[in-house]
Design a protein around this motif. Structure first.
Motif, mmCIF file in Angstrom:
data_model
loop_
_atom_site.group_PDB
_atom_site.id
_atom_site.type_symbol
_atom_site.label_atom_id
_atom_site.label_comp_id
_atom_site.label_asym_id
_atom_site.label_seq_id
_atom_site.Cartn_x
_atom_site.Cartn_y
_atom_site.Cartn_z
ATOM 1 N N ARG A 688 -6.698 1.711 -1.113
ATOM 2 C CA ARG A 688 -6.788 0.749 0.085
ATOM 3 C C ARG A 688 -5.491 0.216 0.418
ATOM 4 O O ARG A 688 -5.610 -0.008 1.764
ATOM 5 C CB ARG A 688 -7.640 -0.284 -0.425
ATOM 6 N N PHE A 689 -4.444 0.202 -0.360
ATOM 7 C CA PHE A 689 -3.213 -0.265 0.042
ATOM 8 C C PHE A 689 -2.009 0.606 -0.388
ATOM 9 O O PHE A 689 -1.249 0.421 -0.865
ATOM 10 C CB PHE A 689 -3.045 -1.491 -0.609
ATOM 11 N N ARG A 690 -2.374 1.916 0.302
ATOM 12 C CA ARG A 690 -1.615 2.857 0.066
ATOM 13 C C ARG A 690 -0.070 2.801 0.572
ATOM 14 O O ARG A 690 1.022 3.229 0.014
ATOM 15 C CB ARG A 690 -1.969 4.275 0.597
ATOM 16 N N ALA A 691 0.140 1.926 1.366
ATOM 17 C CA ALA A 691 1.416 1.650 2.057
ATOM 18 C C ALA A 691 2.116 0.847 1.253
ATOM 19 O O ALA A 691 3.352 0.591 1.219
ATOM 20 C CB ALA A 691 1.242 1.176 3.518
ATOM 21 N N ILE A 692 1.677 -0.098 0.256
ATOM 22 C CA ILE A 692 2.176 -0.923 -0.600
ATOM 23 C C ILE A 692 2.519 -0.181 -1.813
ATOM 24 O O ILE A 692 3.788 -0.388 -2.137
ATOM 25 C CB ILE A 692 1.179 -1.966 -1.044
ATOM 26 N N PHE A 693 1.840 0.694 -2.250
ATOM 27 C CA PHE A 693 1.958 1.265 -3.684
ATOM 28 C C PHE A 693 2.584 2.346 -3.613
ATOM 29 O O PHE A 693 2.986 3.263 -4.596
ATOM 30 C CB PHE A 693 0.678 1.249 -4.414
ATOM 31 N N LEU A 694 2.536 3.359 -2.377
ATOM 32 C CA LEU A 694 3.139 4.669 -2.116
ATOM 33 C C LEU A 694 4.254 4.801 -1.464
ATOM 34 O O LEU A 694 4.784 5.938 -1.147
ATOM 35 C CB LEU A 694 1.903 5.528 -1.522
ATOM 36 N N GLN A 695 4.999 3.614 -0.973
ATOM 37 C CA GLN A 695 6.349 3.879 -0.514
ATOM 38 C C GLN A 695 7.057 2.565 -0.822
ATOM 39 O O GLN A 695 6.525 1.421 -1.282
ATOM 40 C CB GLN A 695 5.935 3.706 1.217
ATOM 41 N N THR A 696 8.360 2.542 -0.506
ATOM 42 C CA THR A 696 9.012 1.439 -0.652
ATOM 43 C C THR A 696 8.786 0.306 0.232
ATOM 44 O O THR A 696 8.615 0.293 1.383
ATOM 45 C CB THR A 696 10.478 1.824 -0.559
ATOM 46 N N THR A 709 -0.275 -9.428 -5.869
ATOM 47 C CA THR A 709 -1.191 -10.351 -6.580
ATOM 48 C C THR A 709 -2.244 -10.444 -5.189
ATOM 49 O O THR A 709 -3.679 -10.697 -5.487
ATOM 50 C CB THR A 709 -0.798 -11.860 -7.094
ATOM 51 N N ALA A 710 -1.599 -10.338 -3.993
ATOM 52 C CA ALA A 710 -2.430 -10.690 -2.817
ATOM 53 C C ALA A 710 -3.438 -9.267 -2.551
ATOM 54 O O ALA A 710 -4.561 -9.452 -2.094
ATOM 55 C CB ALA A 710 -1.758 -10.925 -1.578
ATOM 56 N N CYS A 711 -2.785 -8.231 -3.012
ATOM 57 C CA CYS A 711 -3.627 -7.001 -2.928
ATOM 58 C C CYS A 711 -4.821 -7.140 -3.958
ATOM 59 O O CYS A 711 -5.921 -6.518 -3.653
ATOM 60 C CB CYS A 711 -2.730 -5.951 -3.003
ATOM 61 N N CYS A 712 -4.550 -7.541 -5.001
ATOM 62 C CA CYS A 712 -5.654 -7.753 -6.016
ATOM 63 C C CYS A 712 -6.665 -8.647 -5.646
ATOM 64 O O CYS A 712 -7.868 -8.238 -5.894
ATOM 65 C CB CYS A 712 -5.058 -8.205 -7.523
ATOM 66 N N VAL A 713 -6.307 -9.727 -5.018
ATOM 67 C CA VAL A 713 -7.167 -10.727 -4.503
ATOM 68 C C VAL A 713 -7.879 -10.087 -3.477
ATOM 69 O O VAL A 713 -9.268 -10.124 -3.317
ATOM 70 C CB VAL A 713 -6.627 -11.964 -4.089
ATOM 71 N N LEU A 714 -7.480 -9.406 -2.435
ATOM 72 C CA LEU A 714 -8.146 -8.559 -1.257
ATOM 73 C C LEU A 714 -9.044 -7.554 -1.839
ATOM 74 O O LEU A 714 -10.172 -7.404 -1.154
ATOM 75 C CB LEU A 714 -7.166 -8.224 -0.343
ATOM 76 N N HIS A 715 -8.588 -6.907 -2.936
ATOM 77 C CA HIS A 715 -9.476 -5.797 -3.598
ATOM 78 C C HIS A 715 -10.908 -6.290 -3.927
ATOM 79 O O HIS A 715 -11.841 -5.898 -3.990
ATOM 80 C CB HIS A 715 -8.818 -5.195 -4.657
ATOM 81 N N ASN A 716 -10.798 -7.612 -4.792
ATOM 82 C CA ASN A 716 -11.858 -8.315 -5.220
ATOM 83 C C ASN A 716 -12.770 -8.772 -4.070
ATOM 84 O O ASN A 716 -14.026 -8.383 -4.268
ATOM 85 C CB ASN A 716 -11.651 -9.285 -6.087
ATOM 86 N N ILE A 717 -12.200 -9.248 -2.963
ATOM 87 C CA ILE A 717 -12.972 -9.286 -1.892
ATOM 88 C C ILE A 717 -13.639 -8.168 -1.402
ATOM 89 O O ILE A 717 -14.888 -8.511 -0.868
ATOM 90 C CB ILE A 717 -11.932 -10.133 -0.912
ATOM 91 N N CYS A 718 -13.104 -7.259 -1.168
ATOM 92 C CA CYS A 718 -13.658 -6.114 -0.756
ATOM 93 C C CYS A 718 -14.881 -5.676 -1.487
ATOM 94 O O CYS A 718 -15.888 -5.217 -0.992
ATOM 95 C CB CYS A 718 -12.675 -4.822 -0.509
ATOM 96 N N GLY A 722 -19.136 -5.198 -0.884
ATOM 97 C CA GLY A 722 -19.564 -3.893 -0.911
ATOM 98 C C GLY A 722 -18.667 -2.906 -0.547
ATOM 99 O O GLY A 722 -19.251 -1.689 -0.092
ATOM 100 N N ASP A 723 -17.622 -3.063 -0.166
ATOM 101 C CA ASP A 723 -16.505 -2.069 0.445
ATOM 102 C C ASP A 723 -15.741 -1.376 -0.743
ATOM 103 O O ASP A 723 -14.956 -1.684 -1.333
ATOM 104 C CB ASP A 723 -15.615 -2.803 1.300
ATOM 105 N N VAL A 724 -16.696 -0.424 -1.217
ATOM 106 C CA VAL A 724 -15.933 0.457 -2.502
ATOM 107 C C VAL A 724 -15.544 1.768 -2.020
ATOM 108 O O VAL A 724 -15.867 2.452 -0.990
ATOM 109 C CB VAL A 724 -17.166 0.759 -3.222
ATOM 110 N N MET A 725 -14.402 1.895 -2.309
ATOM 111 C CA MET A 725 -13.349 3.161 -1.771
ATOM 112 C C MET A 725 -13.321 4.099 -2.965
ATOM 113 O O MET A 725 -13.197 3.723 -4.201
ATOM 114 C CB MET A 725 -12.083 2.637 -1.450
ATOM 115 N N VAL A 726 -13.259 5.388 -2.611
ATOM 116 C CA VAL A 726 -13.295 6.585 -3.818
ATOM 117 C C VAL A 726 -11.727 6.671 -3.858
ATOM 118 O O VAL A 726 -10.830 6.861 -2.949
ATOM 119 C CB VAL A 726 -13.865 7.893 -3.053
ATOM 120 N N PRO A 727 -11.362 6.365 -4.924
ATOM 121 C CA PRO A 727 -9.928 6.863 -5.561
ATOM 122 C C PRO A 727 -9.370 8.171 -4.824
ATOM 123 O O PRO A 727 -10.180 9.070 -5.003
ATOM 124 C CB PRO A 727 -9.624 6.508 -6.867
ATOM 125 N N ASP A 728 -8.162 8.238 -4.444
ATOM 126 C CA ASP A 728 -7.551 9.691 -4.001
ATOM 127 C C ASP A 728 -7.571 10.480 -5.394
ATOM 128 O O ASP A 728 -7.617 11.738 -4.938
ATOM 129 C CB ASP A 728 -6.067 9.277 -3.602
#
Length: 772
Positions: A688-696, A709-718, A722-728
């Motif tokens: 979901r946040f590939r730009a945060i975890f896959l680049q500098t 932490t903000a990404c974790c909070v937004l992950h729980n909100i999603c 019902g916004d569930v993503m399939v991991p790469d």
């Protein structure tokens, strides 16, 4: 009884060729064997009474013995009617075969999307370039005649007669030059109206360009300057660049002009001509317009001098080139005519220049023509500050970019058609009504600003550069300009839609940049404190959404980078502030994630090189001893990087390898499947946040924990909506490692042994029912 058909057998080596079309497809045919009686009444020679009248029937069906839906088969299909019609329309509006095929492929990509790769292999829909060239020749021959020769001249005469009839005036002429090449002169109705301007009688720019059609036709363009940019006065097309041919072309253009041309100067021509240093061009101008004064473009002069100095044939040392160039430059910008003469005399005795006799000869030739290029000799001439021919250079780019679309015309008639049908409409569209007069606050002088062309009459903005007068119009009248940053929410939204592919409520987002956030439990939505949904705010937060740098976001939204930095930090801090309401802990305790992959505890801030056990030992989950609740039989599952504990934190890890016996192997298998939930949760967040975890990250290291932490909070909100993503990537089984050294703890090895034995006993027991 006989049956036969004509069959042309292919050679035995036909299939060996790479582009073989030998498909060996059978034809549809039915052969029926019949016992017949000939004309003389004779029967068949076969006397067998068991043979019936219709003894046999052979049926051969049209069934391919190969796959017809592959590229090797589809590439041989005939081009479809729709593709031919599309290409023909593109050719008629001026495209060449390559550009027309590119436009067709672009349309197919938009129409078919992901299936374009299959469509592009089908020749019926996407023809090859060779077919486009053949169709291009066929279509243009029908309208514009042959590419050269008598057929081309006949088509050109028809084009000129039709154009003059439509204009109800003689606006174009055709003539054969003394060298036997065609000459075409054009003075369209717009060009005739431009001749009525006072500026057209003062200064005329002239320049030529080639590479516009396949026979290398040369196009000479005459322009005058206005506050709205350069406007054309005439066009001459030739197939030669010698002085005599150019002179004859200008004479042909002169024959189209009336007495009111060049601001009523008529056949005399303008007072000044500004050209580059072309001997043939300058000599050709002097014949039809002997009374006009010719000036050299200062840019082309300095460019020619610099090229001469850098030519290896002249032997100028690299260290002396700048010094010699400065001599000519000082003479060019001399304030008085006497200063130019003084500088020339000083250059003759200059020790650096004296070492190069070729340079002194070159300088002497330049000095003999000083009236043409020295600015001090132009003080009494109506140049209006124009010392270069940038106007005509820009007009040439218009001809190639807007009129010809960076393609070559098929022949001279098509080039004439493009000029007469597109050029006038282009200039009519460019000269709009968005004109303003801006009065300078210091000098009191009034400048004309045309925001349609983005030009100003001031010394800075007359070439199209941004100036303070244009900025005043943009600021006060909210006029869009490509020279300045967006000033309205609509302009920012347009740029956002281009860069981010999404839109947002501009006015609300403009108010929401500094508003805190709140979590709406009823709608399970993240909202601003005043009720605006947070997705209206998160649109411009490109650094978190797509990894866009602060610099790009600041340009897109017209905000300083410091403001973007402050807004991003404020949003992350507000998201982290609602962490306790989104990352909920059961019974006021902490955990990692639940069975749905929702984080119920986060602890960030340690470098990735620190061992997992050390991070655990310093986490609130370990020090507070609040989860799982003691004495209730609950425990956490962790991978092999953590120690197996019973106190203070009930934590079960897998057995270290190699395992002993089937029981430990079975326990590790069940443990790995259970721990895959947390791995899947991390995978969804990274996807979901590939730009945060896959680049500098372009943020301060101390701010990284807030972003995560903000990404974790937004992950729980999603997940909550019902916004569930399939991991790469599928979660991999974590190999058990050595336990970390954690002091003041009680090992959970005995507890793990009991669990292993209990699990093994359950699997070995006989079941009356199969619940799988």
């Amino acid at each position: 009884m006989d049956a036969s058909s004509r069959v042309n057998d292919r050679s035995q080596t036909a299939n060996d060729r790479r582009l073989s079309k030998n498909t060996c497809c059978a034809a549809k045919m039915v052969c029926t064997l019949v016992t017949t009686v000939d004309k003389r009444g004779g029967l068949s020679r076969n006397k067998d009474p068991h043979v019936p009248t219709y003894s046999a029937s052979v049926r051969v069906y049209n069934v391919h013995n190969h796959n017809i839906s592959v590229a090797e088969a589809l590439r041989h299909r005939d081009v479809g009617a729709k593709a031919i019609e599309t290409l023909t329309q593109l050719f008629e509006i001026g495209h060449n075969p390559t550009s027309a095929l590119a436009v067709l492929k672009s349309d197919l990509l938009v129409e078919h999307g992901d299936k374009y790769v299959y469509v592009s292999a089908n020749r019926a829909l996407c023809p090859d370039l060779h077919f486009c060239y053949r169709l291009y020749q066929k279509v243009n021959k029908q309208e514009f005649g042959e590419q050269s020769g008598a057929g081309m001249l006949a088509a050109l005469e028809r084009q000129i007669d039709t154009y003059n009839l439509a204009c109800n005036n003689t606006c174009a002429k055709l003539k054969m030059s003394s060298g036997g090449t065609p000459l075409v002169a054009i003075c369209s109705p717009l060009m005739r109206r431009t001749h009525s301007l006072k500026l057209s009688g003062e200064l005329c720019f002239i320049d030529s360009s080639g590479n516009m059609h396949r026979e290398d036709c040369r196009v000479f363009l005459l322009l005058t300057h206005t506050c709205g940019g350069g406007l054309p006065l005439g066009i001459v097309m030739t197939q030669s660049e010698d002085e005599r041919t150019i002179s004859e072309g200008l004479e042909l253009l002169k024959s189209l002009l009336k007495d009111d041309a060049f601001a009523c100067r008529g056949q005399t021509g303008p007072h000044l001509f500004l050209t580059d240093d072309s001997k043939a061009e300058r000599g050709a101008i002097s014949r039809p317009f002997p009374e006009a004064t010719q000036l050299l473009c200062t840019f082309h002069l300095l460019q020619a001098v610099w090229r001469w100095l850098w030519s290896k044939d002249h032997g100028i040392d690299v260290r002396d080139r700048q010094t010699l160039f400065s001599i000519v430059k000082d003479m060019l910008y001399g304030r008085e005519m006497s200063s130019v003469e003084l500088l020339y005399q000083q250059a003759l005795v200059n020790p650096v220049a004296a070492r190069y006799k070729r340079f002194l000869t070159y300088l002497q030739n330049l000095y003999s023509r000083r009236e043409c290029w020295a600015l001090s000799y132009r003080e009494d001439l109506p140049t209006r500050g124009n010392q270069t021919n940038n106007y005509v250079e820009a007009a040439m780019r218009v001809l190639k970019d807007k009129i010809l679309q960076r393609t070559k015309a098929f022949n001279l008639p098509q080039l004439f058609h493009l000029f007469t049908s597109r050029l006038e409409s282009y200039y009519e569209a460019q000269v709009g009504e968005r004109k303003f007069e801006v009065k300078a606050s210091t000098s009191g002088q009034t400048y004309a600003v045309d925001m349609e062309l983005e030009l100003c009459t001031c010394p800075v903005g007359h070439t199209g550069a941004p100036c303070k007068h244009q900025a005043a119009v943009v600021k006060n009248y909210k006029v869009h300009s490509n020279n300045f940053l967006p000033t309205t929410p609509e302009m920012r939204a347009e740029l956002l839609k281009i860069t981010g592919g999404q839109s947002f409520v501009e006015r609300k987002a403009g108010l929401a940049f500094e508003q805190p956030l709140k979590w709406d439990k009823s709608t399970k939505d993240l909202r601003l404190r005043h009720g605006v949904p947070a997705h209206n705010l998160l649109g411009p937060k490109q650094p978190l959404a797509s990894g866009t740098s602060y610099r790009v976001v600041s340009r897109a939204f017209g905000m300083p980078r410091a403001t973007v930095h402050r807004v991003v930090h404020r949003v992350c801090e507000e998201v982290v502030a609602i962490r306790s309401r989104v990352i909920l802990l059961p019974n006021l305790a902490e955990a990692v994630c639940d069975h749905q992959g929702r984080f119920i505890d986060t602890y960030t801030g340690w470098p990735g090189s620190v061992h997992d056990s050390r991070v655990l030992r310093n986490s609130p989950l370990f020090t507070k001893e609040v989860y799982p609740p003691p004495g209730q039989g609950y425990f956490l599952l962790g991978d092999g990087g953590y120690p197996c504990l019973e106190r203070p934190l009930p934590l079960i890890t897998p057995f270290k390898r190699p395992v002993r016996g089937i029981a430990e192997h079975r326990f590790n298998s069940h443990h790995s499947r259970a721990c895959s939930i947390i791995e899947r949760a991390f995978g969804m967040m990274k996807t979901r946040f590939r730009a945060i975890f896959l680049q500098t990250l372009e943020v301060d290291p101390s701010f990284v924990p807030h972003v995560i932490t903000a990404c974790c909070v937004l992950h729980n909100i999603c997940l909550g909506v019902g916004d569930v993503m399939v991991p790469d990537e599928e979660p991999v089984e974590v190999m058990p490692e050595e336990d970390g050294n954690v002091s003041d703890t009680q090992s959970g090895a005995a507890w793990r042994e009991n669990l292993c034995a209990h699990l093994s006993a359950l699997e070995q027991a006989d079941h009356d029912h199969d619940y799988c």
